[in-house]
Design a protein around this motif. Structure first.
Motif, PDB file in Angstrom:
ATOM      1  N   ASP A 105     -44.232   4.868   0.374  1.00 22.67           N
ATOM      2  CA  ASP A 105     -44.948   6.009  -0.132  1.00 22.67           C
ATOM      3  C   ASP A 105     -46.315   5.364  -0.173  1.00 22.67           C
ATOM      4  O   ASP A 105     -47.090   4.298  -0.674  1.00 22.67           O
ATOM      5  N   LEU A 106     -47.554   6.468  -0.622  1.00 20.22           N
ATOM      6  CA  LEU A 106     -48.583   6.256  -0.084  1.00 20.22           C
ATOM      7  C   LEU A 106     -48.423   7.108  -1.805  1.00 20.22           C
ATOM      8  O   LEU A 106     -48.571   7.758  -2.190  1.00 20.22           O
ATOM      9  N   LYS A 107     -49.277   6.314  -2.499  1.00 24.74           N
ATOM     10  CA  LYS A 107     -49.466   6.417  -4.266  1.00 24.74           C
ATOM     11  C   LYS A 107     -51.318   6.616  -4.503  1.00 24.74           C
ATOM     12  O   LYS A 107     -51.705   6.437  -3.495  1.00 24.74           O
ATOM     13  N   TRP A 108     -50.640   7.929  -4.461  1.00 26.11           N
ATOM     14  CA  TRP A 108     -52.648   8.253  -5.983  1.00 26.11           C
ATOM     15  C   TRP A 108     -52.455   8.192  -7.293  1.00 26.11           C
ATOM     16  O   TRP A 108     -51.432   8.017  -8.127  1.00 26.11           O
ATOM     17  N   ILE A 109     -53.595   7.429  -7.490  1.00 27.02           N
ATOM     18  CA  ILE A 109     -54.051   7.719  -9.015  1.00 27.02           C
ATOM     19  C   ILE A 109     -55.115   8.405  -9.794  1.00 27.02           C
ATOM     20  O   ILE A 109     -55.885   7.950  -8.448  1.00 27.02           O
ATOM     21  N   VAL A 110     -54.938   9.059 -10.180  1.00 28.28           N
ATOM     22  CA  VAL A 110     -56.334  10.273 -10.563  1.00 28.28           C
ATOM     23  C   VAL A 110     -56.582  10.179 -12.339  1.00 28.28           C
ATOM     24  O   VAL A 110     -56.025  10.382 -12.879  1.00 28.28           O
ATOM     25  N   ARG A 111     -57.760   9.450 -12.506  1.00 28.85           N
ATOM     26  CA  ARG A 111     -58.537   9.807 -13.727  1.00 28.85           C
ATOM     27  C   ARG A 111     -58.438  11.493 -13.908  1.00 28.85           C
ATOM     28  O   ARG A 111     -59.455  11.744 -13.250  1.00 28.85           O
ATOM     29  N   ALA A 112     -58.116  11.579 -15.556  1.00 25.68           N
ATOM     30  CA  ALA A 112     -57.737  12.751 -15.615  1.00 25.68           C
ATOM     31  C   ALA A 112     -58.755  12.565 -17.234  1.00 25.68           C
ATOM     32  O   ALA A 112     -58.319  11.515 -17.493  1.00 25.68           O
ATOM     33  N   GLU A 113     -59.260  13.076 -17.093  1.00 27.82           N
ATOM     34  CA  GLU A 113     -60.568  13.360 -19.420  1.00 27.82           C
ATOM     35  C   GLU A 113     -58.962  14.332 -19.814  1.00 27.82           C
ATOM     36  O   GLU A 113     -59.201  13.949 -20.801  1.00 27.82           O
ATOM     37  N   ARG A 114     -59.255  15.599 -19.473  1.00 32.57           N
ATOM     38  CA  ARG A 114     -57.466  16.593 -19.977  1.00 32.57           C
ATOM     39  C   ARG A 114     -56.662  16.620 -19.833  1.00 32.57           C
ATOM     40  O   ARG A 114     -56.027  16.344 -18.475  1.00 32.57           O
ATOM     41  N   ALA A 115     -55.458  16.772 -20.728  1.00 31.80           N
ATOM     42  CA  ALA A 115     -54.521  17.186 -19.791  1.00 31.80           C
ATOM     43  C   ALA A 115     -54.110  18.312 -19.067  1.00 31.80           C
ATOM     44  O   ALA A 115     -55.080  19.095 -18.621  1.00 31.80           O
ATOM     45  N   PHE A 116     -53.128  17.454 -17.814  1.00 30.61           N
ATOM     46  CA  PHE A 116     -53.413  19.276 -16.811  1.00 30.61           C
ATOM     47  C   PHE A 116     -53.204  19.949 -18.000  1.00 30.61           C
ATOM     48  O   PHE A 116     -52.313  20.817 -18.344  1.00 30.61           O
ATOM     49  N   ALA A 117     -54.018  21.443 -16.749  1.00 26.24           N
ATOM     50  CA  ALA A 117     -52.904  22.994 -17.361  1.00 26.24           C
ATOM     51  C   ALA A 117     -52.542  23.845 -15.820  1.00 26.24           C
ATOM     52  O   ALA A 117     -53.426  23.452 -14.801  1.00 26.24           O
ATOM     53  N   ASP A 118     -52.246  24.742 -15.876  1.00 24.98           N
ATOM     54  CA  ASP A 118     -52.419  25.397 -14.592  1.00 24.98           C
ATOM     55  C   ASP A 118     -51.709  25.036 -13.071  1.00 24.98           C
ATOM     56  O   ASP A 118     -52.773  25.048 -12.645  1.00 24.98           O
ATOM     57  N   MET A 125     -44.946  27.268   4.674  1.00 25.73           N
ATOM     58  CA  MET A 125     -44.185  27.508   6.175  1.00 25.73           C
ATOM     59  C   MET A 125     -45.203  27.372   7.617  1.00 25.73           C
ATOM     60  O   MET A 125     -44.772  27.226   8.084  1.00 25.73           O
ATOM     61  N   GLU A 126     -45.909  28.355   7.214  1.00 28.01           N
ATOM     62  CA  GLU A 126     -46.648  28.838   9.143  1.00 28.01           C
ATOM     63  C   GLU A 126     -47.196  28.210   9.663  1.00 28.01           C
ATOM     64  O   GLU A 126     -48.187  27.426  10.315  1.00 28.01           O
ATOM     65  N   THR A 127     -48.286  26.775   8.573  1.00 28.37           N
ATOM     66  CA  THR A 127     -49.303  25.611   9.222  1.00 28.37           C
ATOM     67  C   THR A 127     -48.102  24.586   8.565  1.00 28.37           C
ATOM     68  O   THR A 127     -48.617  23.332   8.786  1.00 28.37           O
ATOM     69  N   GLY A 128     -47.454  24.372   7.211  1.00 21.94           N
ATOM     70  CA  GLY A 128     -46.848  23.126   7.403  1.00 21.94           C
ATOM     71  C   GLY A 128     -47.991  22.399   5.782  1.00 21.94           C
ATOM     72  O   GLY A 128     -47.594  20.614   6.072  1.00 21.94           O
ATOM     73  N   LEU A 129     -48.707  23.257   5.683  1.00 21.82           N
ATOM     74  CA  LEU A 129     -49.977  22.963   4.467  1.00 21.82           C
ATOM     75  C   LEU A 129     -48.982  22.794   2.948  1.00 21.82           C
ATOM     76  O   LEU A 129     -48.781  23.667   2.279  1.00 21.82           O
ATOM     77  N   VAL A 130     -48.748  21.505   2.503  1.00 20.99           N
ATOM     78  CA  VAL A 130     -48.499  21.604   0.995  1.00 20.99           C
ATOM     79  C   VAL A 130     -49.847  21.278   0.343  1.00 20.99           C
ATOM     80  O   VAL A 130     -50.714  20.389   0.467  1.00 20.99           O
ATOM     81  N   THR A 131     -49.901  22.472  -1.096  1.00 19.79           N
ATOM     82  CA  THR A 131     -50.488  21.896  -2.042  1.00 19.79           C
ATOM     83  C   THR A 131     -50.175  22.221  -3.066  1.00 19.79           C
ATOM     84  O   THR A 131     -49.278  22.641  -3.732  1.00 19.79           O
ATOM     85  N   VAL A 132     -50.593  20.965  -3.893  1.00 24.31           N
ATOM     86  CA  VAL A 132     -50.634  20.567  -5.769  1.00 24.31           C
ATOM     87  C   VAL A 132     -52.166  21.164  -6.159  1.00 24.31           C
ATOM     88  O   VAL A 132     -53.077  20.339  -6.045  1.00 24.31           O
ATOM     89  N   ALA A 133     -51.825  21.436  -7.106  1.00 27.96           N
ATOM     90  CA  ALA A 133     -53.544  22.590  -7.837  1.00 27.96           C
ATOM     91  C   ALA A 133     -52.882  22.354  -9.116  1.00 27.96           C
ATOM     92  O   ALA A 133     -51.986  22.593  -9.812  1.00 27.96           O
ATOM     93  N   TRP A 134     -54.238  21.725 -10.314  1.00 32.50           N
ATOM     94  CA  TRP A 134     -53.946  22.081 -11.742  1.00 32.50           C
ATOM     95  C   TRP A 134     -55.431  22.133 -12.218  1.00 32.50           C
ATOM     96  O   TRP A 134     -56.576  22.119 -11.409  1.00 32.50           O
ATOM     97  N   ALA A 135     -55.322  22.029 -13.823  1.00 31.76           N
ATOM     98  CA  ALA A 135     -56.582  22.161 -13.455  1.00 31.76           C
ATOM     99  C   ALA A 135     -56.964  21.067 -14.847  1.00 31.76           C
ATOM    100  O   ALA A 135     -56.122  20.694 -15.604  1.00 31.76           O
ATOM    101  N   ASP A 136     -58.113  20.619 -14.601  1.00 31.22           N
ATOM    102  CA  ASP A 136     -58.888  19.540 -16.202  1.00 31.22           C
ATOM    103  C   ASP A 136     -59.903  19.650 -16.627  1.00 31.22           C
ATOM    104  O   ASP A 136     -61.091  19.411 -15.949  1.00 31.22           O
TER     105      ASP A 136
END
Length: 800
Positions: A105-118, A125-136
């Motif tokens: 497993d590749l593991k990430w910890i990202v420090r947050a200041e606010r609860a996630f939103a959006d 599928m055309e490029t194989g790019l997986v994206t995870v997005a959120w607002a802090d």
């Protein structure tokens, strides 16, 4: 949006979260993105990382074959059932089929200041790019990942758009040890000597598998505008505007050699200043042309295409899969095959490239249906190169297959057992129904000859297809015996994975403790053998250079194959022997092989026999519905498409959509009665074959061809009244691009002969020609010169 999956939440909080992840792959390396914000996991896999298997020589038990045949002839099938299995055990043979091992497993910890939103996670599928997005707060964070086909690496980037600077930790570790839990209880062993640490800009990770060799990865971390420092198992980053991680993996060898080698490769690429966008462009240049070689547009509403997977599944749960879901599932099956199958590698097994279990549940290459279903879409979908991995794999194991044939049955040629792995092609499961199924090599041979028929590659026919067909036919020549009526007898025999009705009823009343699947003359045995012999003789004549007497010898075998038999209810029999009654309460449809996936029986050639096969299929959807699961519903959809019953084909996909599809659109082996939304992941195994079979079924609805004959829209469902598709690829090496509007009675077809000039009979549904007009038209195609035919219910047929 047709080629994009959109999800509103990350992988489930249940165990086995990898089943809910979004997959990426380059044909060899797989990555499954869970989609967390502050705590992210990306499971890494490799097609060559397998373990827990054995590869011991098969004891010679062929001397027990006459006993098996005698017991079967004496109507003592339950006794015959166990003879060869017991003989192998008596000789100390205790094999085990290897299973895929998650690399880590590749593991990430990202420090947050606010609860996630959006929040969102998407797969392009055309490029194989997986994206995870959120607002802090006021900062928009985005993590993107793909697996590079060009650079053989996992590439990931985290960016922040706003005032927040990035801080956290990245590291590599063993895959989640919770996935060592096994279905129905028990715990798998784990790899040993796991080690990970950060040094400079690199993270190093390795562990040891059961054969004493190491596997692992090295990741290069680049922090734009920030600093890196070592932490336990990895690296901390602080004050960065973006973080880029590029990881390379190894699946065998020693960590002391692999680590510096991979670090040097990564350092060389870093010195070339290849950023995320440049690496993505290099990858997409190889991935996209394969994925985009065929397109499908079913005219779904654009607003519906923008819906999330979860919203589409809820609509499907009401009864019918939305058209946008049909489009996306078609594209997803295509994407999964491109991402998990590559020339020179291994074929896509039951769990594709993304098995997260330490002891995978049915995770091997299974060829009594499942591997074949994975590749049904490849040729008609104009991706023939994905099939090369299948041929490469089985040819590497030919010596094992010859050993199986000789030591189990005393035969020349090859015997391929239903389950195999890259570690061994020797028989690895010694249940009777595995030992007694002899059709594996013949079913794989269909793909060899179909590859030739779709591509016209005469060199492939001579150098690869014909040698494989000959090995397969040689086994049949030695294995079949001749009965008193002059026809061949196949004994022992098995119709995967069904128990005859007269034994099934005993099971239902508790009179027997186990299934009994050892029989005589399963219809599938002779259907496959007939196909092998027909293709072998035909191919030898096409290739040239073979003695006519040799060809005639193979053709003489065809005359000894018994004719198909029909029950009193009008359905083709599953066993061509009076001792074994049909059993419709089962998901397999092995006996309809001549109609699908074979092409022997068509409505034009043998209408009466065709109807008997259609009746057999209908029995499964009515009487046998309660036995259906994900892959079998996909098979049902393909079968109905082949019979021209598009609405029933689509109904099968509707049932599949509302009972066996997870939120990431992975399909599972779930009994449809287990409902669907909220499928119990502890039980339902992920099986990629239904994903692939969905794609194949839609293509079957749109085009069917044998050399010299092409049927356009042979099973168009009522709901799919408008659309465009192509170029599909048909037998005879003909490309076809289609546009249709059934309500307006218009069909436009662009046809191109890819390999040689061809005379073709083209048939169309009656709705696309004037009342009483012919529905079949003969045309001549010159190689490389497209012809466009416009069919209209009002004006007739025009050639452009």
């Amino acid at each position: 949006m047709r080629n994009r999956l959109i999800l509103n939440y990350p992988a489930s909080i249940w165990s086995a979260r990898w089943k809910d992840a979004l997959p990426a792959g380059n044909g060899s390396i797989g990555a499954a993105v869970y989609g967390g914000c502050c705590e992210e996991t990306v499971m890494l896999t490799h097609e060559n990382l397998w373990w827990q298997g054995t590869d011991d020589p098969v004891p010679d038990v062929s001397g027990r074959l006459p006993e098996v045949r005698r017991l079967l002839a004496e109507r003592r099938a339950p006794e015959a059932d166990k003879v060869l299995a017991d003989a192998l055990k008596e000789r100390g043979y205790n094999p085990r089929v290897a299973c895929p091992l998650p690399l880590g497993d590749l593991k990430w910890i990202v420090r947050a200041e606010r609860a996630f939103a959006d929040y969102s996670r998407t797969l392009d599928m055309e490029t194989g790019l997986v994206t995870v997005a959120w607002a802090d707060g006021d900062t928009r964070l985005k993590r993107e990942l793909f697996v590079s086909r060009a650079d053989d690496a996992v590439v990931c980037r985290l960016t922040a758009d706003g005032p927040l600077r990035l801080g956290g930790v990245v590291w590599l570790d063993l895959h989640d040890i919770a996935d060592a839990r096994m279905p129905f209880g028990g715990v798998s062993a784990l790899p040993t000597d796991a080690e990970s640490f950060g040094e400079g800009a690199f993270v190093y990770y390795a562990a040891r598998k059961d054969d004493g060799t190491d596997f692992g990865a090295v990741a290069l971390v680049r922090a734009e505008g920030g600093e890196l420092s070592p932490r336990e198992k990895g690296l901390a980053y602080e004050g960065a505007a973006s973080i880029q991680v590029v990881a390379k993996v190894f699946y065998d060898g020693d960590r002391s050699e692999a680590w510096p080698r991979l670090a040097a490769e990564l350092a060389d690429e870093a010195s070339a200043q290849l950023g995320f966008s440049a690496l993505l462009e290099r990858h997409a240049a190889l991935h996209a042309p394969i994925f985009n070689r065929m397109t499908l547009d079913l005219h779904a509403d654009e607003a519906e295409r923008s819906l999330s997977n979860e919203e589409l599944l809820l609509r499907a749960y009401k009864g019918q899969a939305p058209v946008a879901m049909l489009e996306k599932m078609w594209a997803y099956g295509r994407y999964l095959l491109v991402s998990s199958s590559r020339e020179g590698g291994n074929p896509s097994p039951l769990m594709g490239l993304w098995s997260g279990e330490y002891t995978g549940f049915w995770a091997f290459n299974m060829i009594n249906e499942n591997l074949q279903m994975n590749y049904w879409q490849a040729l008609s979908g104009n991706m023939p190169e994905t099939l090369l991995a299948v041929f490469d794999y089985f040819e590497r194991l030919l010596d094992d297959f010859r050993e199986n044939a000789a030591r189990l049955y005393g035969c020349r040629g090859i015997y391929i057992p239903a389950p195999t792995s890259p570690q061994s092609g020797r028989i690895g499961i010694i249940y009777p129904h595995i030992i007694h199924w002899t059709g594996g090599a013949g079913w794989i041979a269909q793909h060899y000859y179909d590859y030739y028929l779709h591509t016209g590659d005469i060199s492939f026919l001579r150098e690869r297809a014909l040698p494989f067909l000959m090995e397969t036919a040689t086994f049949y020549r030695d294995f079949f015996t001749i009965g008193e009526d002059g026809f061949y007898v196949s004994s022992p025999s098995n119709s995967p994975e069904n128990t005859p009705g007269n034994y099934w009823s005993k099971l239902a009343t508790g009179c027997e403790e186990t299934t009994m699947e050892t029989t005589i003359n399963a219809t599938m045995d002779f259907a496959i053998a007939k196909e092998v012999l027909t293709h072998l003789a035909e191919g030898m004549r096409i290739a040239g250079g073979y003695d006519e007497a040799e060809i005639a010898g193979w053709e003489a075998m065809l005359a000894r194959i018994p004719p198909y038999q029909i029950n009193a209810d009008g359905a083709v029999r599953e066993w061509m022997h009076p001792d074994f009654d049909d059993n419709y309460e089962h998901r397999h449809q092995s006996h309809v092989y001549p109609l699908f996936p074979g092409t022997e029986v068509t409505k034009e050639r043998e209408p009466a026999l065709f109807e008997a096969f259609v009746t057999a299929i209908r029995k499964r959807l009515v009487i046998g519905l309660k036995q259906q699961s994900g892959w079998s519903l996909a098979h049902m959809a393909n079968s109905y498409a082949r019979t021209g019953e598009g609405d029933l084909a689509l109904e099968s996909l509707d049932i599949l959509a509302r009972s066996c599809v997870l939120s990431n659109f992975f399909t599972v082996h779930n009994d449809w009665r287990g409902m669907g939304i909220g499928v119990d992941l502890e039980w339902a195994p992920f099986q990629i074959d239904a994903n692939m079979g969905w794609t194949a079924a839609l293509q079957e609805m749109l085009l069917f061809g044998v050399p010299g004959r092409l049927s356009l829209l042979p099973a168009l469902p009522t709901r799919l009244s408008r659309g465009a598709a192509g170029p599909l690829l048909a037998r005879g090496a003909i490309e076809a691009s289609l546009e249709w509007d059934a309500e307006a009675g218009r069909l436009r077809a662009k046809l191109t002969a890819k390999a040689a000039d061809a005379d073709v009979a083209v048939t169309v549904p009656a709705r696309f020609v004037p009342a009483g007009a012919p529905t079949e038209y003969r045309i001549t195609l010159q190689r490389g010169q497209p012809i466009t035919l416009a069919f209209t219910a009002s004006e007739g047929v025009l050639a452009e």
